[in-house]
Design a protein around this motif. Structure first.
Motif, PDB file in Angstrom:
ATOM      1  N   PHE A  18      39.190  28.246  45.593  1.00 40.87           N
ATOM      2  CA  PHE A  18      39.973  27.050  45.262  1.00 40.87           C
ATOM      3  C   PHE A  18      39.583  26.525  43.886  1.00 40.87           C
ATOM      4  O   PHE A  18      40.436  26.165  43.070  1.00 40.87           O
ATOM      5  N   PHE A  19      38.270  26.516  43.630  1.00 42.44           N
ATOM      6  CA  PHE A  19      37.786  25.999  42.343  1.00 42.44           C
ATOM      7  C   PHE A  19      38.255  26.883  41.195  1.00 42.44           C
ATOM      8  O   PHE A  19      38.636  26.385  40.130  1.00 42.44           O
ATOM      9  N   ARG A  20      38.254  28.207  41.400  1.00 44.82           N
ATOM     10  CA  ARG A  20      38.704  29.103  40.334  1.00 44.82           C
ATOM     11  C   ARG A  20      40.177  28.876  40.017  1.00 44.82           C
ATOM     12  O   ARG A  20      40.603  29.011  38.878  1.00 44.82           O
ATOM     13  N   ARG A  21      40.925  28.525  41.030  1.00 46.50           N
ATOM     14  CA  ARG A  21      42.371  28.371  40.851  1.00 46.50           C
ATOM     15  C   ARG A  21      42.714  27.020  40.245  1.00 46.50           C
ATOM     16  O   ARG A  21      43.556  26.921  39.356  1.00 46.50           O
ATOM     17  N   HIS A  22      42.035  25.961  40.720  1.00 48.54           N
ATOM     18  CA  HIS A  22      42.420  24.603  40.331  1.00 48.54           C
ATOM     19  C   HIS A  22      41.438  23.931  39.385  1.00 48.54           C
ATOM     20  O   HIS A  22      41.691  22.806  38.954  1.00 48.54           O
ATOM     21  N   GLN A  23      40.299  24.553  39.107  1.00 42.83           N
ATOM     22  CA  GLN A  23      39.244  23.954  38.278  1.00 42.83           C
ATOM     23  C   GLN A  23      38.766  22.625  38.831  1.00 42.83           C
ATOM     24  O   GLN A  23      38.331  21.749  38.087  1.00 42.83           O
ATOM     25  N   SER A  24      38.861  22.432  40.121  1.00 44.97           N
ATOM     26  CA  SER A  24      38.442  21.193  40.766  1.00 44.97           C
ATOM     27  C   SER A  24      38.317  21.478  42.261  1.00 44.97           C
ATOM     28  O   SER A  24      38.938  22.419  42.754  1.00 44.97           O
ATOM     29  N   LEU A  45      37.040  37.492  49.879  1.00 47.70           N
ATOM     30  CA  LEU A  45      37.475  36.264  49.213  1.00 47.70           C
ATOM     31  C   LEU A  45      36.870  36.150  47.829  1.00 47.70           C
ATOM     32  O   LEU A  45      37.513  35.704  46.884  1.00 47.70           O
ATOM     33  N   ALA A  46      35.617  36.583  47.693  1.00 51.31           N
ATOM     34  CA  ALA A  46      34.969  36.474  46.388  1.00 51.31           C
ATOM     35  C   ALA A  46      35.452  37.569  45.453  1.00 51.31           C
ATOM     36  O   ALA A  46      35.476  37.387  44.243  1.00 51.31           O
ATOM     37  N   LYS A  47      35.864  38.713  46.009  1.00 55.18           N
ATOM     38  CA  LYS A  47      36.173  39.875  45.179  1.00 55.18           C
ATOM     39  C   LYS A  47      37.594  39.841  44.641  1.00 55.18           C
ATOM     40  O   LYS A  47      37.838  40.230  43.507  1.00 55.18           O
ATOM     41  N   ARG A  48      38.521  39.351  45.454  1.00 53.84           N
ATOM     42  CA  ARG A  48      39.935  39.446  45.103  1.00 53.84           C
ATOM     43  C   ARG A  48      40.225  38.740  43.783  1.00 53.84           C
ATOM     44  O   ARG A  48      40.922  39.267  42.925  1.00 53.84           O
ATOM     45  N   GLU A  49      39.630  37.564  43.640  1.00 51.51           N
ATOM     46  CA  GLU A  49      39.893  36.764  42.441  1.00 51.51           C
ATOM     47  C   GLU A  49      39.407  37.502  41.192  1.00 51.51           C
ATOM     48  O   GLU A  49      40.066  37.495  40.152  1.00 51.51           O
ATOM     49  N   ARG A  50      38.251  38.172  41.314  1.00 46.10           N
ATOM     50  CA  ARG A  50      37.694  38.844  40.148  1.00 46.10           C
ATOM     51  C   ARG A  50      38.600  40.003  39.723  1.00 46.10           C
ATOM     52  O   ARG A  50      38.820  40.230  38.549  1.00 46.10           O
ATOM     53  N   ALA A  71      30.020  29.863  55.605  1.00 49.11           N
ATOM     54  CA  ALA A  71      30.098  30.927  54.593  1.00 49.11           C
ATOM     55  C   ALA A  71      31.535  31.138  54.147  1.00 49.11           C
ATOM     56  O   ALA A  71      31.834  31.162  52.940  1.00 49.11           O
ATOM     57  N   VAL A  72      32.463  31.266  55.117  1.00 47.46           N
ATOM     58  CA  VAL A  72      33.867  31.505  54.759  1.00 47.46           C
ATOM     59  C   VAL A  72      34.443  30.277  54.055  1.00 47.46           C
ATOM     60  O   VAL A  72      35.164  30.402  53.053  1.00 47.46           O
ATOM     61  N   GLY A  73      34.103  29.087  54.563  1.00 45.10           N
ATOM     62  CA  GLY A  73      34.619  27.864  53.953  1.00 45.10           C
ATOM     63  C   GLY A  73      34.159  27.719  52.514  1.00 45.10           C
ATOM     64  O   GLY A  73      34.952  27.347  51.634  1.00 45.10           O
ATOM     65  N   LEU A  74      32.905  28.017  52.255  1.00 49.14           N
ATOM     66  CA  LEU A  74      32.402  27.872  50.878  1.00 49.14           C
ATOM     67  C   LEU A  74      32.990  28.944  49.972  1.00 49.14           C
ATOM     68  O   LEU A  74      33.253  28.684  48.790  1.00 49.14           O
ATOM     69  N   ALA A  75      33.250  30.155  50.525  1.00 52.38           N
ATOM     70  CA  ALA A  75      33.945  31.167  49.717  1.00 52.38           C
ATOM     71  C   ALA A  75      35.343  30.681  49.365  1.00 52.38           C
ATOM     72  O   ALA A  75      35.814  30.861  48.230  1.00 52.38           O
ATOM     73  N   LEU A  76      36.003  30.032  50.321  1.00 53.69           N
ATOM     74  CA  LEU A  76      37.328  29.464  50.047  1.00 53.69           C
ATOM     75  C   LEU A  76      37.233  28.361  49.006  1.00 53.69           C
ATOM     76  O   LEU A  76      38.109  28.233  48.142  1.00 53.69           O
ATOM     77  N   ALA A  83      32.589  40.197  60.732  1.00 57.71           N
ATOM     78  CA  ALA A  83      33.899  39.860  60.177  1.00 57.71           C
ATOM     79  C   ALA A  83      33.768  38.770  59.116  1.00 57.71           C
ATOM     80  O   ALA A  83      34.438  38.818  58.070  1.00 57.71           O
ATOM     81  N   GLY A  84      32.884  37.801  59.373  1.00 58.18           N
ATOM     82  CA  GLY A  84      32.664  36.737  58.394  1.00 58.18           C
ATOM     83  C   GLY A  84      32.113  37.283  57.097  1.00 58.18           C
ATOM     84  O   GLY A  84      32.542  36.884  56.003  1.00 58.18           O
ATOM     85  N   THR A  85      31.170  38.219  57.203  1.00 57.18           N
ATOM     86  CA  THR A  85      30.598  38.828  55.988  1.00 57.18           C
ATOM     87  C   THR A  85      31.678  39.528  55.179  1.00 57.18           C
ATOM     88  O   THR A  85      31.781  39.355  53.954  1.00 57.18           O
ATOM     89  N   VAL A  86      32.500  40.339  55.886  1.00 57.02           N
ATOM     90  CA  VAL A  86      33.574  41.060  55.195  1.00 57.02           C
ATOM     91  C   VAL A  86      34.548  40.073  54.554  1.00 57.02           C
ATOM     92  O   VAL A  86      34.982  40.263  53.399  1.00 57.02           O
ATOM     93  N   ALA A  87      34.867  39.001  55.279  1.00 56.02           N
ATOM     94  CA  ALA A  87      35.828  38.023  54.764  1.00 56.02           C
ATOM     95  C   ALA A  87      35.296  37.355  53.502  1.00 56.02           C
ATOM     96  O   ALA A  87      36.032  37.167  52.527  1.00 56.02           O
TER      97      ALA A  87
END
Lengths: 175, 105
Positions: free
Chosen positions: B89-95, A165-170, B80-85, A157-161
């Motif tokens: 966050f950085f893409r949105r706020h540039q900080s 998270l990385a894909k949506r923004e792109r 992993a999830v926290g760093l993706a967040l 689940a963490g991998t998928v998440a």
């Protein structure tokens, strides 16, 4: 002797933790945290949980901290604060850290030599039995098998998440 | 191996307190995540101390060690999830400063 090693390791861990919280440069924070994890792995080794010490080094120091460093360098965060970093002062700051690492490594090697060389065969067998991999596996794949499977689902689940998270923004940027 | 569990608990308490302090005080998101890692490690140490407390001289209690491994697994996912967040966050706020949270919208 063990008490002395434990106290020095604990002191090192606390100093590293304080460094994490107080350091201005995030890269210094990561290195301090790495040091704290190393000290804690030595503590685990000291009280007989060898596999946990290995997992601590491999997973925390090897994987998680590299991930932190990777993100810091990906976002180019270290440079702005590192620019006003005086080189001499930086060297002065790094010197105690280097000394600390060296002292703990020396203490650990002394302890290891003492444990392996100075003990009788009976004590060594006792040392091997405590927290050994076989016993650990029996508990992990016996009593806590369900929790183990749940952990694998959590990792998936963490991998998928992370991918989401990385894909949506792109996709938003492209649209 | 004859370190009393009380000392392990004291060390865990100190590390957890430092982690909470960093979590509350710092504004850098990455340092906040690292403070969480610090707290998880303190929890690990507490598990180990409890495992030591409940094991006799013949039978070694390994429940604490198993749970510490699970905590390490959870910490890996959390990082992993926290760093993706953080990257989102950085893409949105540039900080990655938490102070920029209110100003971005």
């Amino acid at each position: 002797m063990e008490q002395l090693v434990f106290y020095s390791l604990g002191l090192g861990a606390v100093i590293g933790a304080l460094g994490v919280v107080t350091a201005k440069n995030p890269i210094l924070s990561v290195l301090s945290l790495l040091w704290t994890f190393f000290c804690l792995a030595c503590v685990y080794l000291l009280i007989g949980f060898e596999f946990l010490a290995v997992a601590q080094i491999l997973v925390y120091a090897g994987a998680i901290m590299v991930l932190f460093l990777f993100v810091i360098m990906l976002l180019n965060l270290g440079t702005s604060e590192a620019a006003d970093f005086d080189t001499a002062r930086a060297m002065g700051r790094r010197l105690p850290l280097v000394l600390l690492v060296g002292c703990t490594l020396a203490a650990l090697s002394i302890l290891a030599a003492q444990q392996v060389g100075g003990t009788s065969d009976e004590a060594r067998a006792d040392l091997r039995s405590v927290g050994s991999l076989t016993d650990l596996a029996q508990v992990m794949f016996g009593t806590y098998l369900l929790a183990f499977e749940a952990a694998s689902i959590l990792l998936l689940a963490g991998t998928v998440a992370v991918v989401m998270l990385a894909k949506r923004e792109r996709r938003k940027n492209a649209a | 191996m004859n370190i009393p569990p009380q000392q392990l608990l004291i060390l865990a308490g100190i590390l957890f307190a430092i982690g909470v302090g960093g979590f509350v005080i710092r504004r850098n998101l990455i340092v906040v995540l690292m403070s969480i890692e610090l707290m998880l490690n303190a929890a690990n140490l507490t598990f180990i101390a409890a495992s030591r407390m409940h094991s006799t001289s013949e039978v070694q209690n390994l429940d604490g060690a198993v749970f510490a491994i699970f905590v390490i697994c959870v910490a890996a996912v959390e990082a992993a999830v926290g760093l993706a967040l953080v990257i989102a966050f950085f893409r949105r706020h540039q900080s990655i400063s938490l102070d920029s949270l209110g100003a971005g919208e």
